[in-house]
Every structure is written in C-alpha cells, then in structure tokens.
Design a protein around this motif. Sequence first.
Motif, mmCIF file in Angstrom:
data_model
loop_
_atom_site.group_PDB
_atom_site.id
_atom_site.type_symbol
_atom_site.label_atom_id
_atom_site.label_comp_id
_atom_site.label_asym_id
_atom_site.label_seq_id
_atom_site.Cartn_x
_atom_site.Cartn_y
_atom_site.Cartn_z
ATOM 1 N N ILE A 89 -12.150 10.619 -8.259
ATOM 2 C CA ILE A 89 -11.284 9.552 -8.774
ATOM 3 C C ILE A 89 -12.160 8.609 -9.590
ATOM 4 O O ILE A 89 -12.871 7.766 -9.032
ATOM 5 C CB ILE A 89 -10.567 8.820 -7.631
ATOM 6 C CG1 ILE A 89 -9.705 9.799 -6.823
ATOM 7 C CG2 ILE A 89 -9.699 7.689 -8.187
ATOM 8 C CD1 ILE A 89 -9.084 9.196 -5.577
ATOM 9 N N SER A 90 -12.131 8.774 -10.908
ATOM 10 C CA SER A 90 -12.962 7.979 -11.808
ATOM 11 C C SER A 90 -12.214 6.769 -12.356
ATOM 12 O O SER A 90 -12.833 5.785 -12.765
ATOM 13 C CB SER A 90 -13.428 8.838 -12.993
ATOM 14 O OG SER A 90 -14.059 10.013 -12.563
ATOM 15 N N GLY A 91 -10.886 6.845 -12.397
ATOM 16 C CA GLY A 91 -10.105 5.834 -13.099
ATOM 17 C C GLY A 91 -10.128 6.090 -14.596
ATOM 18 O O GLY A 91 -11.060 6.706 -15.126
ATOM 19 N N LEU A 92 -9.095 5.628 -15.274
ATOM 20 C CA LEU A 92 -8.961 5.815 -16.712
ATOM 21 C C LEU A 92 -8.840 4.461 -17.400
ATOM 22 O O LEU A 92 -7.948 3.664 -17.072
ATOM 23 C CB LEU A 92 -7.733 6.674 -17.025
ATOM 24 C CG LEU A 92 -7.360 6.867 -18.501
ATOM 25 C CD1 LEU A 92 -8.479 7.578 -19.258
ATOM 26 C CD2 LEU A 92 -6.059 7.646 -18.621
ATOM 27 N N LEU A 93 -9.750 4.197 -18.328
ATOM 28 C CA LEU A 93 -9.762 2.964 -19.103
ATOM 29 C C LEU A 93 -9.308 3.287 -20.529
ATOM 30 O O LEU A 93 -9.978 4.042 -21.236
ATOM 31 C CB LEU A 93 -11.170 2.380 -19.106
ATOM 32 C CG LEU A 93 -11.381 0.983 -19.675
ATOM 33 C CD1 LEU A 93 -10.567 -0.050 -18.901
ATOM 34 C CD2 LEU A 93 -12.866 0.621 -19.644
ATOM 35 N N ILE A 94 -8.161 2.741 -20.928
ATOM 36 C CA ILE A 94 -7.592 3.022 -22.256
ATOM 37 C C ILE A 94 -7.771 1.782 -23.125
ATOM 38 O O ILE A 94 -7.336 0.687 -22.754
ATOM 39 C CB ILE A 94 -6.112 3.408 -22.160
ATOM 40 C CG1 ILE A 94 -5.934 4.587 -21.200
ATOM 41 C CG2 ILE A 94 -5.549 3.753 -23.534
ATOM 42 C CD1 ILE A 94 -4.496 5.009 -20.982
ATOM 43 N N ILE A 95 -8.402 1.965 -24.270
ATOM 44 C CA ILE A 95 -8.753 0.843 -25.138
ATOM 45 C C ILE A 95 -7.760 0.724 -26.284
ATOM 46 O O ILE A 95 -7.488 1.698 -26.995
ATOM 47 C CB ILE A 95 -10.179 1.025 -25.694
ATOM 48 C CG1 ILE A 95 -11.191 1.129 -24.550
ATOM 49 C CG2 ILE A 95 -10.550 -0.119 -26.638
ATOM 50 C CD1 ILE A 95 -12.561 1.568 -24.981
ATOM 51 N N ASP A 96 -7.211 -0.476 -26.473
ATOM 52 C CA ASP A 96 -6.319 -0.801 -27.591
ATOM 53 C C ASP A 96 -5.227 0.238 -27.835
ATOM 54 O O ASP A 96 -5.049 0.740 -28.946
ATOM 55 C CB ASP A 96 -7.131 -0.998 -28.880
ATOM 56 C CG ASP A 96 -7.775 -2.368 -28.960
ATOM 57 O OD1 ASP A 96 -7.308 -3.290 -28.271
ATOM 58 O OD2 ASP A 96 -8.758 -2.520 -29.706
ATOM 59 N N PRO A 97 -4.436 0.575 -26.816
ATOM 60 C CA PRO A 97 -3.309 1.469 -27.074
ATOM 61 C C PRO A 97 -2.259 0.774 -27.930
ATOM 62 O O PRO A 97 -2.116 -0.459 -27.879
ATOM 63 C CB PRO A 97 -2.773 1.780 -25.678
ATOM 64 C CG PRO A 97 -3.170 0.596 -24.859
ATOM 65 C CD PRO A 97 -4.487 0.123 -25.411
#
Length: 362
Positions: A89-97
């Motif tokens: 479980i790394s997590g997801l970081l989404i930039i400027d969607p």
Amino acid sequence: MTDCLIVGGGIIGMLTARELSAAGMDVTLLEQSRIGRESSWAGGGIISPLYPWRYTNSVNDLAAWSQQSYPSLSEELKEASGIDPEYTISGLLIIDPEDIDKAVDWSFNRKQNLKLIDGSDLTSYEQTLKIDAKQGIWMPDVAQVRNPRLTQSLYKAINDKVQIHQHCKVDELIVENRQVKGVETDKQRFEADRVVICAGAWSRTLLQSLATPPTIEPVLGQMIIFKHQPERITRITLHQDRYVIPRRDGRVLVGSTLEHRGFEKTTTEAAKQELKTYALNHFPELAHAEIEHHWAGLRPGSPKGIPYIGELPEISGLYVNAGHFRNGVVLGPASCRLLADIVLERPPVLPSQPYSLDAKRF
C-alpha cells in the motif's frame, strides 16, 4: 481431451486457469511465447485505474472487487509459490488533475478515501518530490504489486495443477456446427468443448475469421526503471498521464507512453529521454541513479477500456477474457472470477452484461 483450453499465458490467462482449476476442471493453458512476458510483465502494477473517475462504472466495479481480493490473493500466491508479489500500500499522489470536482463526486459515490491537498503540501506526502503545483489529490489506500513477481508467482502456483505449454502458438480455432472443438497449434492439435481466449492484444486476430471479433487493438507502452535507494521515494505519483512507481528495493519505474504502431514492439531513444526528463523534473535526485532497463509492451486496447468477458454469441463454448487496456492487473482477479462463473454457470460475482461481446460500450 481436456475440459477447458485457455489461450494466452499472461496474468488474465493464468488467473482464469487458477479459477477454473480450483473449481475442479481439467485445464490446459497455451502460450505463444513465454508465460507472463507480454503486457503482464511490462506494466506498472498499480492496483487502481489511473484517474478512476474517468472510467465507467463497469470498470470501477471490477476494480473494486479486485482491490478487496488482492491482499488475500497475494498471500495465497506467496505461500503456494515462495515468490512474494510484493503487494504494497503505497498510496497515490495525483498532481494538478483537471477534473477535481468529478474526482470528489466519484469518491463520495463509491465511498473511496480521497483527500484534496494544496500544492504547497505535496512534499508532506512525498519529501523528494520537486514540482510546482496548484493542488493535488491524495488516495492513501491505493496499492501496487510488482507485476513480474506476480506473474512468476502465479506460474509456480498453478504449474502443478494446470497443463502449461509455452512457445505453443495457436494457428486455428476448430469449430464444428457452431460449437468449438479445440485448437490447432504449430505443435499439435488440442481438443476441448470449451476454449477461453485470454490472448491480450492478439485476441482479435485469433477470432476475426470465425465470428464478429471484439474491438481490441495493440497499444504500445514504453517504460524505464531507475536503480535507486530504498525508501527515498515512497508514493506512487501521477501527473500529466505519467506515473512514478517506487518498488521496495529502491528501484523506481517511470511510464508510460501510449503509441499506436500495430504489433511493432520496439523501444525508441526519444521515448527514453522523454520519460527520463519527466522523472528528473519531478524527482531531481534520480539524476544520480542509473537507468537499469528500458522496455515496451503491447496493451490490449478496447473501447472505454471495458474488457470483453463472456461467450461469443455465434459459437458455443468459445469465450473471451481480454481487452483490459491499461488495467489488466487491477481488473484481473474480478474478470477471471466472473469468466469462471460464466463458464461454470454459477451465480456471477458481478452482473455480466456490461462485459458481454455484444454489449454497447459507453
């Protein structure tokens, strides 16, 4: 004579074989090259569609079922094979969607953990990230597997339960009176009253002379991987349709291009440099890391990324489980359970109609 033939030895083919074998069927799997070495090997292994709110409910339903099953599946495969798929479980970081409102609505409707963050707070989630951004989305529950290890683990886990023939290319499907009877390969004839096509980007080619084939086409993706230090980069990062995925041993995977070049599967220096530039713009410390490998894979593209799962209307006993596009890993467990339910005439884990061969894809 076997109960069921499976054509294609990627993640989808092997998971399908595992499901049917567990139900007591005698299963034979045929792979034209090496087990798990096409798109299953080439992908990133994120246990989530990229920007999931941009997909249909039918794709998200498969993803949700699979996400629930992956922890136990990974443990079962590790125990059976001795190879750890490295479910993390790394997590997801989404930039400027571009569509934050749609993302928020999706997370509310599907009860998914999603947090909006200010661009200045990005380094709180990934300290080595260096990019100017206005805002971001943090999805802490998103996991990954290391897909080459997943394919190796699957292969070892099913190898003593399923007859597996590698380097065995199917030349022709044998059909008599609209009933499948088996396949002819470059080595021998295999007979069965049930055949499941799990051949990824090659599935349409196998079916086009027999029936109305599914709309599946190869879509090339190129990726690179850096040999870096463990725990320097810890989160999956997504920006401008490119992703950075850290593995447990410190390697950092960067991808992926989307190219329509038919079945040509070659890498290009231009793509390598583009991916490297992207990586260094986001994580400058990767400038000191070696690019260990650069490779390409062919995804099975399909309309809206909705896979085809079910029996061909024109031919009894001939089934398809293909067309997962970029999401074969995350959709695989649910897709293969559903296909097994259809073959075995069990109550399906999900409604099957959205994935049928004649369903409208919208």
